[in-house]
Design a protein around this motif. Structure first.
Motif, PDB file in Angstrom:
ATOM      1  N   LYS A  43      30.933  43.545  13.065  1.00 38.67           N
ATOM      2  CA  LYS A  43      32.206  43.780  12.730  1.00 38.67           C
ATOM      3  C   LYS A  43      32.311  45.268  11.918  1.00 38.67           C
ATOM      4  O   LYS A  43      31.211  45.321  11.037  1.00 38.67           O
ATOM      5  N   LEU A  44      33.232  45.941  12.156  1.00 43.68           N
ATOM      6  CA  LEU A  44      33.460  47.134  11.255  1.00 43.68           C
ATOM      7  C   LEU A  44      34.642  47.251  10.753  1.00 43.68           C
ATOM      8  O   LEU A  44      35.658  46.805  11.149  1.00 43.68           O
ATOM      9  N   GLU A  45      34.573  47.896   9.450  1.00 45.76           N
ATOM     10  CA  GLU A  45      35.713  48.314   8.726  1.00 45.76           C
ATOM     11  C   GLU A  45      35.657  49.836   8.456  1.00 45.76           C
ATOM     12  O   GLU A  45      34.673  50.352   7.998  1.00 45.76           O
ATOM     13  N   ASN A  46      36.804  50.591   8.693  1.00 49.09           N
ATOM     14  CA  ASN A  46      36.903  51.675   8.731  1.00 49.09           C
ATOM     15  C   ASN A  46      35.892  52.523   9.432  1.00 49.09           C
ATOM     16  O   ASN A  46      35.055  53.408   8.739  1.00 49.09           O
ATOM     17  N   TYR A  47      35.578  52.349  10.799  1.00 43.76           N
ATOM     18  CA  TYR A  47      34.646  52.945  11.552  1.00 43.76           C
ATOM     19  C   TYR A  47      33.105  52.612  11.186  1.00 43.76           C
ATOM     20  O   TYR A  47      32.314  53.367  11.210  1.00 43.76           O
ATOM     21  N   GLY A  48      33.006  51.577  10.082  1.00 45.40           N
ATOM     22  CA  GLY A  48      31.567  51.414   9.606  1.00 45.40           C
ATOM     23  C   GLY A  48      31.432  51.864   8.205  1.00 45.40           C
ATOM     24  O   GLY A  48      30.389  51.522   7.757  1.00 45.40           O
ATOM     25  N   ARG A 155      26.691  63.244   3.644  1.00 47.89           N
ATOM     26  CA  ARG A 155      26.676  62.452   4.905  1.00 47.89           C
ATOM     27  C   ARG A 155      27.935  61.858   5.005  1.00 47.89           C
ATOM     28  O   ARG A 155      28.527  61.639   6.265  1.00 47.89           O
ATOM     29  N   ARG A 156      28.750  61.045   4.028  1.00 50.24           N
ATOM     30  CA  ARG A 156      29.963  60.548   4.316  1.00 50.24           C
ATOM     31  C   ARG A 156      30.982  61.595   4.797  1.00 50.24           C
ATOM     32  O   ARG A 156      31.913  61.297   5.349  1.00 50.24           O
ATOM     33  N   GLN A 157      31.014  62.875   4.151  1.00 51.60           N
ATOM     34  CA  GLN A 157      31.680  63.944   4.319  1.00 51.60           C
ATOM     35  C   GLN A 157      31.903  64.242   6.003  1.00 51.60           C
ATOM     36  O   GLN A 157      32.944  64.777   6.626  1.00 51.60           O
ATOM     37  N   TYR A 158      30.646  63.993   6.727  1.00 49.39           N
ATOM     38  CA  TYR A 158      30.757  64.256   8.074  1.00 49.39           C
ATOM     39  C   TYR A 158      31.392  63.525   8.831  1.00 49.39           C
ATOM     40  O   TYR A 158      31.859  63.791   9.860  1.00 49.39           O
ATOM     41  N   TYR A 159      31.876  62.091   8.485  1.00 47.81           N
ATOM     42  CA  TYR A 159      32.757  61.228   9.259  1.00 47.81           C
ATOM     43  C   TYR A 159      34.252  61.587   8.616  1.00 47.81           C
ATOM     44  O   TYR A 159      35.068  60.667   8.856  1.00 47.81           O
ATOM     45  N   SER A 160      34.577  62.524   7.973  1.00 49.64           N
ATOM     46  CA  SER A 160      35.826  62.844   7.513  1.00 49.64           C
ATOM     47  C   SER A 160      37.009  63.070   8.434  1.00 49.64           C
ATOM     48  O   SER A 160      37.951  63.003   8.582  1.00 49.64           O
ATOM     49  N   ASN A 161      36.249  63.480   9.569  1.00 46.58           N
ATOM     50  CA  ASN A 161      37.093  63.830  10.978  1.00 46.58           C
ATOM     51  C   ASN A 161      37.256  62.525  11.927  1.00 46.58           C
ATOM     52  O   ASN A 161      36.194  61.938  12.095  1.00 46.58           O
ATOM     53  N   LYS A 163      38.060  62.321  14.832  1.00 47.84           N
ATOM     54  CA  LYS A 163      37.495  62.337  16.044  1.00 47.84           C
ATOM     55  C   LYS A 163      35.957  62.004  16.293  1.00 47.84           C
ATOM     56  O   LYS A 163      35.421  61.181  17.067  1.00 47.84           O
ATOM     57  N   LYS A 164      35.308  62.467  15.161  1.00 46.89           N
ATOM     58  CA  LYS A 164      33.842  62.202  14.972  1.00 46.89           C
ATOM     59  C   LYS A 164      33.604  60.491  14.687  1.00 46.89           C
ATOM     60  O   LYS A 164      32.728  59.753  15.339  1.00 46.89           O
ATOM     61  N   LEU A 169      32.292  54.982  17.162  1.00 45.34           N
ATOM     62  CA  LEU A 169      32.378  53.799  17.439  1.00 45.34           C
ATOM     63  C   LEU A 169      32.082  53.643  19.008  1.00 45.34           C
ATOM     64  O   LEU A 169      31.649  52.528  19.344  1.00 45.34           O
ATOM     65  N   LYS A 170      32.555  54.593  19.784  1.00 48.01           N
ATOM     66  CA  LYS A 170      32.226  54.545  21.251  1.00 48.01           C
ATOM     67  C   LYS A 170      30.736  54.453  21.410  1.00 48.01           C
ATOM     68  O   LYS A 170      30.279  53.673  22.221  1.00 48.01           O
ATOM     69  N   ARG A 171      29.924  55.241  20.530  1.00 41.54           N
ATOM     70  CA  ARG A 171      28.289  55.113  20.714  1.00 41.54           C
ATOM     71  C   ARG A 171      27.915  53.763  20.225  1.00 41.54           C
ATOM     72  O   ARG A 171      26.986  53.124  21.060  1.00 41.54           O
ATOM     73  N   VAL A 172      28.588  53.183  19.419  1.00 40.00           N
ATOM     74  CA  VAL A 172      28.232  51.507  19.050  1.00 40.00           C
ATOM     75  C   VAL A 172      28.335  50.835  20.086  1.00 40.00           C
ATOM     76  O   VAL A 172      27.703  49.874  20.571  1.00 40.00           O
TER      77      VAL A 172
END
Length: 904
Positions: A43-48, A155-161, A163-164, A169-172
């Motif tokens: 289970k993921l919330e906000n893309y994990g 590292r959290r800033q990396y997921y601000s996009n 699309k990323k 989520l697709k890789r998971v």
């Protein structure tokens, strides 16, 4: 659990660092699989980023291991580095939970079979337990990681996009699909923000698991393969695409559906994937497109654990093989047995640096199994064609046949292949005359290096056989009878006739009987398929010309057709690479649609007669052109069979009739009894019976028989109830809307608002309006008192958001109803938008009722209709009446006869 020795830690330490959501899910999933779980929920919330929870039904964590379960280098998988030679688990370092605790807030809930109840543990960033409490969860373990990378803002800033985040989520999902394929008995559920993204139930085998991942259409075009080898010990099993299968259903440009495992561990094996892509592309007709695609496959390579080094990368997705060359050779041997040799591999001709199937013999202890094993011998190799010649002498011809029966070849190709057994050529040899032309063949198709014999076609000359002449059946023939060698039609090329030693000249004007010389008539834009003209596929340039020609004519209306064509060609040559790819993709779609129509027409022709051929072609053409029927014919075949069971001449045109006993006295007696039983019915209505086909009820009101639609009554009752009691949910406004006299329509409307019911003042002095006429319509209004009326401030702090464009205008409508019509109830103060919204809600709720209402339900509906609805309002929301008059019950026999005669 116990700590690993220092020397083992130094060998295994990989500085495991969690860099993505995928790393967290992978480590927790592998821990669940090592615990023997058969059910896995992710289970993921906000893309994990906000929450990652992995729950399983495994064996759980023992109470003695709990204090060190998240401490670095504590593990129950191995005790020393020598245990890696017999590794059977996914994890072995003891670093996963410790690394996750360092970058998130971890809560672990676990319960073993011996525990009475589960316990939830909160763990700090050092892996130490800080609190615990009982939990209701069953046997297994649940690990929850919240606020991922909270202490690492970069590292959290990396997921601000966004699309990323979606890519992560697709890789998971792809990772869980890999485990689902290799573990058919595993049930997996992936959800994001409480919505299920993908799930797979427990299945019995790998094929069914592949169907859950790839789909039934893709798995139908795949074949199971197996390879067993003892020295070195290598076992390979899996599923590969069929040779010549459809590219769209068995491959894609992304490698996310290519599953390669080593000892059931998903890995990134670039060399193995490159080898598979090479042979897969060689087996396709469109090699240029296939070379860029990744085939759908599942391959599990099982080798001794002592020959695999898993501790190569932190995420354990890359492994090092001790017998790498032998594994590649085993994979290549299996691919050759399925696809044949790859024509694009230079190593097959030069030997290369790596041993392959053409330069190294397949070991005798290797056993390759494919569903339809075939051995193909090609005539496209230059060395073999050079040794093939024509001999006119009887003794040389017999010697040539005897020599070729014991030879073999090392060249195997996919282009020009002939499959024949030695018995076929033995029958040819026994029937050939002395001067026959011979063809080199193989007596043993399983040999590794068949060689062809040489014979002179004339004094000092040789005749080479090209692939084109061989494919058209004109390579060899009998010199005397001019007949082809059976079972393959062969012809001698006319250019070499004089050099073959023949005495009779052959006329050059004589046409071969099996060659079509005339050009067949053909439609330019369409092709006839099953008596239907189907548009032929357009090339990329043709599609570009269609789009560009109109633009050229608009720029220069007086341009001639030649000028337009020249301008289009110039624009095509100057078009960029992206533009060309766009039109090439359109051309490929056009070709696929055309091939699909041909395939459907061919299949329809093979199964049916001429009449059914035309029907199949028509249906295929209609589907291609997007023609849709309004309604399909329901059970048309059964109806045709039913009505055509008798010849048309024997059918009776007269209507069948059956006399039924009827009496007015009996009908009156039944109606009186019914009236007595239902004397307490609403408005004198008495239920007679239900019409099963329409869901309506026949009711009796006095002497009138009527048809009742109970669903229309329920709509009206629901709407009436919603108008009275429904309270629209209020959503707080980010910025309150101030109310003024001009905004409400005048000071009189402000006075009406201020005179409405209000609550007592809060601790901050604010006063909220509690009048149900405002609250039920979704308005939250507060008043900030002042020392004078001019300093008094009224504002809207919340409004309903279930309707579009709902705002101050609807509040003005409520105040106008109170001022003009003196509306006292909520029902009288509903704005038009709210009324329309409640109507739609009433219709939606009425449609959720069961289709077949019982007698008690309909009786209750009539009772509520009598007490809640007015007598004059006997229509539903849409203005349709509740009742439909059928007939008036006659009192005498004469009235009954009159009614019967008028109806006839």
């Amino acid at each position: 659990m116990k700590a690993l020795p220092p020397e083992t830690v130094r060998l295994l330490c990989s500085s495991q660092v969690i860099t993505s959501v995928l790393n967290v899910v992978k480590e927790l999933t592998e821990n669940s699989l090592d615990a023997g779980s058969s059910s896995l929920e992710v289970k993921l919330e906000n893309y994990g980023l906000d929450r990652i929870e992995v729950r399983d039904n495994g064996s759980g964590i023992k109470a003695t291991d709990v204090p060190v379960m998240a401490v670095q280098h504590y593990t129950s998988k191995i005790s020393c580095h020598e245990d890696l030679e017999h590794l059977e688990s996914y994890g072995f370092r003891g670093e996963a939970l410790a690394s996750i605790c360092a970058i998130s807030e971890v809560v672990i809930t676990t319960k073993t079979a011996d525990d009475d109840f589960g316990i939830q543990y909160s763990v700090d960033h050092n892996g130490q337990i800080v609190s615990q409490k009982p939990s209701h969860l069953g046997e297994g373990t649940s690990v929850c990681a919240a606020n991922l990378f909270k202490n690492l803002p970069v590292r959290r800033q990396y997921y601000s996009n966004t699309k990323k985040c979606k890519e992560e989520l697709k890789r998971v999902q792809n990772l869980l699909m890999a485990y689902a394929v290799i573990k058919p008995e595993l049930r997996i559920t992936l959800s994001h923000n409480k919505a299920v993204v993908w799930q797979k139930s427990r299945v019995s085998d790998h094929r069914t698991a592949l169907m859950a991942v790839l789909g039934a259409a893709s798995v139908a075009n795949m074949l199971p393969v197996q390879h067993h080898q003892e020295q070195p010990e290598i076992d390979i099993d899996g599923f590969l695409p069929k040779p010549g299968s459809d590219l769209n259903s068995t491959s894609s440009y992304a490698p996310d559906k290519t599953f390669i495992f080593v000892n059931s561990r998903p890995v990134h094996a670039k060399e193995i994937l490159k080898l598979i892509k090479q042979y897969y592309a060689s087996a396709q007709s469109n090699n240029e497109s296939a070379n860029r695609r990744n085939p759908f496959l599942m391959m599990n390579i099982t080798i001794p654990a002592s020959t695999v080094d898993v501790n190569l990368t932190p995420d354990k997705t890359e492994v090092m093989l001790q017998n790498k060359e032998e594994v590649l050779l085993a994979v290549e041997t299996m691919l050759i047995s399925l696809y044949g040799y790859s024509t694009g591999d230079d190593n097959l001709k030069t030997g290369g640096n790596r041993p392959n199937a053409s330069s190294v013999d397949v070991p005798e202890h290797a056993n390759v199994v494919v569903p339809t094993p075939t051995t193909d011998i090609s005539l496209n190799d230059p060395e073999l064609l050079e040794n093939s010649s024509i001999n006119a002498d009887k003794q040389d011809g017999e010697q040539s046949l005897n020599n070729t029966a014991n030879t073999s070849s090392s060249s195997i190709s996919e282009d020009w292949v002939i499959n024949r057994s030695s018995s076929d050529f033995d029958s040819i040899n026994s029937s050939l005359p002395a001067d026959d032309v011979v063809m080199n063949s193989t007596a043993d198709l399983n040999c590794n290096s068949p060689k062809a014999s040489k014979s002179d076609s004339g004094p000092g000359q040789e005749s080479e056989v090209s692939a084109e002449s061989w494919s058209t059946g004109r390579a060899f023939s009998n010199q005397i009878t001019r007949e082809c060698l059976e079972p393959v039609k062969l012809h001698v090329p006319k250019a070499n006739e004089e050099d073959l030693g023949g005495t009779e000249p052959t006329s050059t004007s004589k046409r071969p009987s099996n060659v079509i010389m005339e050009k067949m008539a053909k439609l330019t834009g369409y092709e006839l398929i099953s008596n239907r003209s189907v548009r032929q596929p357009l090339s990329a340039f043709s599609l570009f010309e269609q789009d560009t020609r109109s633009q050229v004519l608009q720029e220069n209306p007086r341009a001639s057709p030649q000028d337009v064509t020249t301008a289009v060609k110039e624009r095509w040559e100057s078009l960029g690479e992206e533009g060309r790819k766009k039109y090439e993709s359109k051309a490929e779609k056009s070709l696929n649609a055309y091939n699909l129509q041909r395939k459907r027409a061919t299949e329809g022709g093979g199964q049916c007669g001429e009449g059914k051929k035309q029907m199949s072609a028509e249906s295929s053409l209609n589907k291609a052109q997007g023609v849709k029927r309004k309604a399909p014919l329901a059970n048309q075949q059964a109806l045709d069979k039913l009505f055509s069971s008798q010849p048309s001449s024997k059918r009776s045109l007269a209507k069948l009739s059956k006399p039924l006993p009827f009496s007015i006295a009996t009908l009156k007696q039944s109606l009186n009894l019914l009236s007595y039983q239902n004397s307490s019915s609403a408005q004198g209505l008495r239920l007679v019976n239900r019409l099963a086909s329409h869901g309506a009820w026949v009711v009796l009101c006095g002497r009138k028989l009527m048809l009742l639609n109970p669903f229309r009554v329920e709509e009206a009752l629901l709407f009436k109830r919603l108008l009275k009691n429904n309270i629209l949910p209020t959503v707080r406004q980010q910025t309150p809307v101030p109310l003024t006299d001009g905004l409400l329509g005048g000071p009189e409307y402000m006075d009406v608002l201020l005179n409405m019911e209000k609550d007592s003042a809060c601790f901050n002095g604010h006063i909220y309006f509690t009048d149900p006429r405002l609250v039920a319509n979704g308005f939250e209004i507060r008043m900030i008192p002042g020392s004078s009326s001019s300093e008094r401030h009224v504002e809207v702090t919340g409004m309903a958001d279930c309707m579009p464009f709902f705002g101050i205008g609807d509040l003005r409508e409520i105040l106008q109803a109170i001022k003009v019509r003196d509306a006292k109830t909520v029902e009288q103060c509903r704005p038009l938008k709210v009324s329309n919204y409640l109507e739609s809600e009433a219709v939606r709720l009425a449609r959720q009722l069961p289709l077949n209402l019982s007698r008690a339900d309909v009786t209750n509906t009539l009772y509520r209709m009598k007490h809640e609805l007015e007598e004059e309002s006997q229509v539903c929301i849409h203005g349709r009446p509740f009742f439909h008059d059928l007939v008036t019950v006659p009192e005498t026999e004469q009235e009954a006869l009159q009614i019967m005669s008028s109806s006839c």
